[in-house]
Motif scaffolding. Structure first.
Motif, mmCIF file in Angstrom:
data_model
loop_
_atom_site.group_PDB
_atom_site.id
_atom_site.type_symbol
_atom_site.label_atom_id
_atom_site.label_comp_id
_atom_site.label_asym_id
_atom_site.label_seq_id
_atom_site.Cartn_x
_atom_site.Cartn_y
_atom_site.Cartn_z
ATOM 1 N N LYS A 74 1.500 5.575 -8.958
ATOM 2 C CA LYS A 74 2.226 6.091 -7.813
ATOM 3 C C LYS A 74 2.611 7.552 -7.978
ATOM 4 O O LYS A 74 2.914 8.219 -6.998
ATOM 5 N N LYS A 76 1.818 11.007 -8.113
ATOM 6 C CA LYS A 76 0.748 11.966 -7.831
ATOM 7 C C LYS A 76 0.896 13.219 -8.682
ATOM 8 O O LYS A 76 -0.101 13.839 -9.053
ATOM 9 N N THR A 224 -8.722 6.141 -5.097
ATOM 10 C CA THR A 224 -8.761 4.690 -4.920
ATOM 11 C C THR A 224 -7.380 4.124 -4.615
ATOM 12 O O THR A 224 -7.231 3.242 -3.756
ATOM 13 N N TYR A 225 -6.377 4.619 -5.287
ATOM 14 C CA TYR A 225 -5.015 4.139 -5.028
ATOM 15 C C TYR A 225 -4.572 4.479 -3.610
ATOM 16 O O TYR A 225 -3.971 3.640 -2.920
ATOM 17 N N GLU A 226 -4.893 5.684 -3.144
ATOM 18 C CA GLU A 226 -4.510 6.062 -1.788
ATOM 19 C C GLU A 226 -5.238 5.219 -0.750
ATOM 20 O O GLU A 226 -4.651 4.796 0.255
ATOM 21 N N GLU A 228 -6.398 2.145 -1.139
ATOM 22 C CA GLU A 228 -5.840 0.797 -1.160
ATOM 23 C C GLU A 228 -4.492 0.730 -0.460
ATOM 24 O O GLU A 228 -4.182 -0.252 0.227
ATOM 25 N N GLN A 229 -3.688 1.758 -0.620
ATOM 26 C CA GLN A 229 -2.407 1.776 0.069
ATOM 27 C C GLN A 229 -2.578 1.847 1.581
ATOM 28 O O GLN A 229 -1.855 1.192 2.334
ATOM 29 N N GLU A 230 -3.552 2.619 2.051
ATOM 30 C CA GLU A 230 -3.806 2.686 3.486
ATOM 31 C C GLU A 230 -4.302 1.351 4.024
ATOM 32 O O GLU A 230 -3.940 0.939 5.132
ATOM 33 N N LYS A 231 -5.133 0.650 3.236
ATOM 34 C CA LYS A 231 -5.601 -0.662 3.673
ATOM 35 C C LYS A 231 -4.454 -1.661 3.768
ATOM 36 O O LYS A 231 -4.385 -2.464 4.706
ATOM 37 N N LEU A 232 -3.545 -1.615 2.805
ATOM 38 C CA LEU A 232 -2.409 -2.527 2.842
ATOM 39 C C LEU A 232 -1.524 -2.265 4.057
ATOM 40 O O LEU A 232 -1.013 -3.198 4.686
ATOM 41 N N LEU A 233 -1.357 -0.996 4.372
ATOM 42 C CA LEU A 233 -0.530 -0.673 5.531
ATOM 43 C C LEU A 233 -1.198 -1.076 6.839
ATOM 44 O O LEU A 233 -0.543 -1.515 7.780
ATOM 45 N N LYS A 236 -1.101 -4.992 7.279
ATOM 46 C CA LYS A 236 0.213 -5.612 7.313
ATOM 47 C C LYS A 236 0.544 -6.021 8.735
ATOM 48 O O LYS A 236 0.477 -5.198 9.655
#
Length: 272
Positions: A74, A76, A224-226, A228-233, A236
């Protein structure tokens, strides 16, 4: 993510060991080969090896940051710091490798090195620094003179004690009549400088490749982390808007009016 973390841990170990080896090699070589700064004209080219030292020192914080990034996805700023340090270290090592090109050109042109060594030999009797440097070079490389030991007879009557394998002490026993080393120092010096340049270039090139992999993995983990976070949002579920509906259990009542019984109503009498 897990594979990227394993790659980063592996790169951290390689950078720690490789940076230690490179830094130790550069420091020891500069101390051992310091006599070239006074006996030849390639001192400037050899001093550029400080860039290798700077790059090897940057391997230590790079190794530390590479082990922290997988546990702090988390952050950056931490990932950006790692990529910045790796980029600077790669720049330093790349500049060091390019500077070795000038050393390689000096090795490919023995005449320039020969001329500079003969020039330094001419002032051996006046400059104690040059005298001690020539003594250290001849003992280290096991040689005498530039092309041969006869070069010394152009500037002095006797051979220096280093040609007999002895250190200069300033006593009468420093005279050397029969040289222990008959070979000149030009050829061993060329081989020594060539070996120095090749070793530093090989180690630095290996570290540059490892740093490039580290930089790629750090950027890949960040992206990749960014994603995945956009996909989770985006996946939801949205909370339904609750609209309060007043349930009318009874019909609305008309406004209350004051009702008065007829018997209680005021009586009006007409006056006859």
């Amino acid at each position: 993510m897990r594979n990227s973390a394993i790659v980063l841990f592996s790169c951290a170990g390689l950078l720690l060991s490789g940076g230690t080896i490179l830094g130790g090699t550069v420091a020891w070589s500069l101390l051992r080969m310091s006599y070239y700064f006074w006996t030849t004209d390639i001192g400037v080219e050899l001093s550029s090896s400080v860039l290798f030292m700077a790059g090897s020192l940057l391997c230590l914080p790079t190794c530390w940051l590479a082990t922290l990034v997988p546990y702090n996805l988390k952050s950056k700023s931490l990932n950006a710091t790692l990529m910045g340090v790796v980029s600077v270290a790669m720049l330093m090592l790349s500049l060091g490798v390019s500077s070795m090109g000038s050393v390689a050109r000096a090795v490919r042109d023995p005449s320039a090195l020969n001329t500079s060594m003969l020039r330094a030999m001419a002032i051996d009797g006046f400059d104690p620094t040059v005298r001690s440097s020539f003594s250290a070079m001849q003992i280290e490389l096991k040689c005498c003179g530039v092309q041969s030991y006869s070069d010394w007879y152009q500037h002095r009557r006797t051979l220096p004690p280093a040609c007999c394998g002895r250190v200069l002490t300033g006593k009468s026993s420093d005279i050397c009549d029969v040289p222990l080393y008959s070979m000149g120092c030009l050829r061993p010096a060329l081989a020594d400088i060539r070996h120095f340049a090749n070793v530093l270039s090989a180690l630095s090139s290996t570290l540059i490749v490892v740093m490039a992999v580290t930089l790629f993995e750090a950027a890949f983990m960040l992206v990749t982390y960014e994603v995945e976070q956009e996909k989770l949002l985006s996946n939801k579920p949205t909370n339904p808007v609750r609209i309060g509906i007043a349930c009318l259990s009874h019909p609305p009542q008309p406004p209350h009016m004051a009702l008065v019984e007829p018997s209680l109503a005021p009586v009006q009498y007409n006056n006859v």
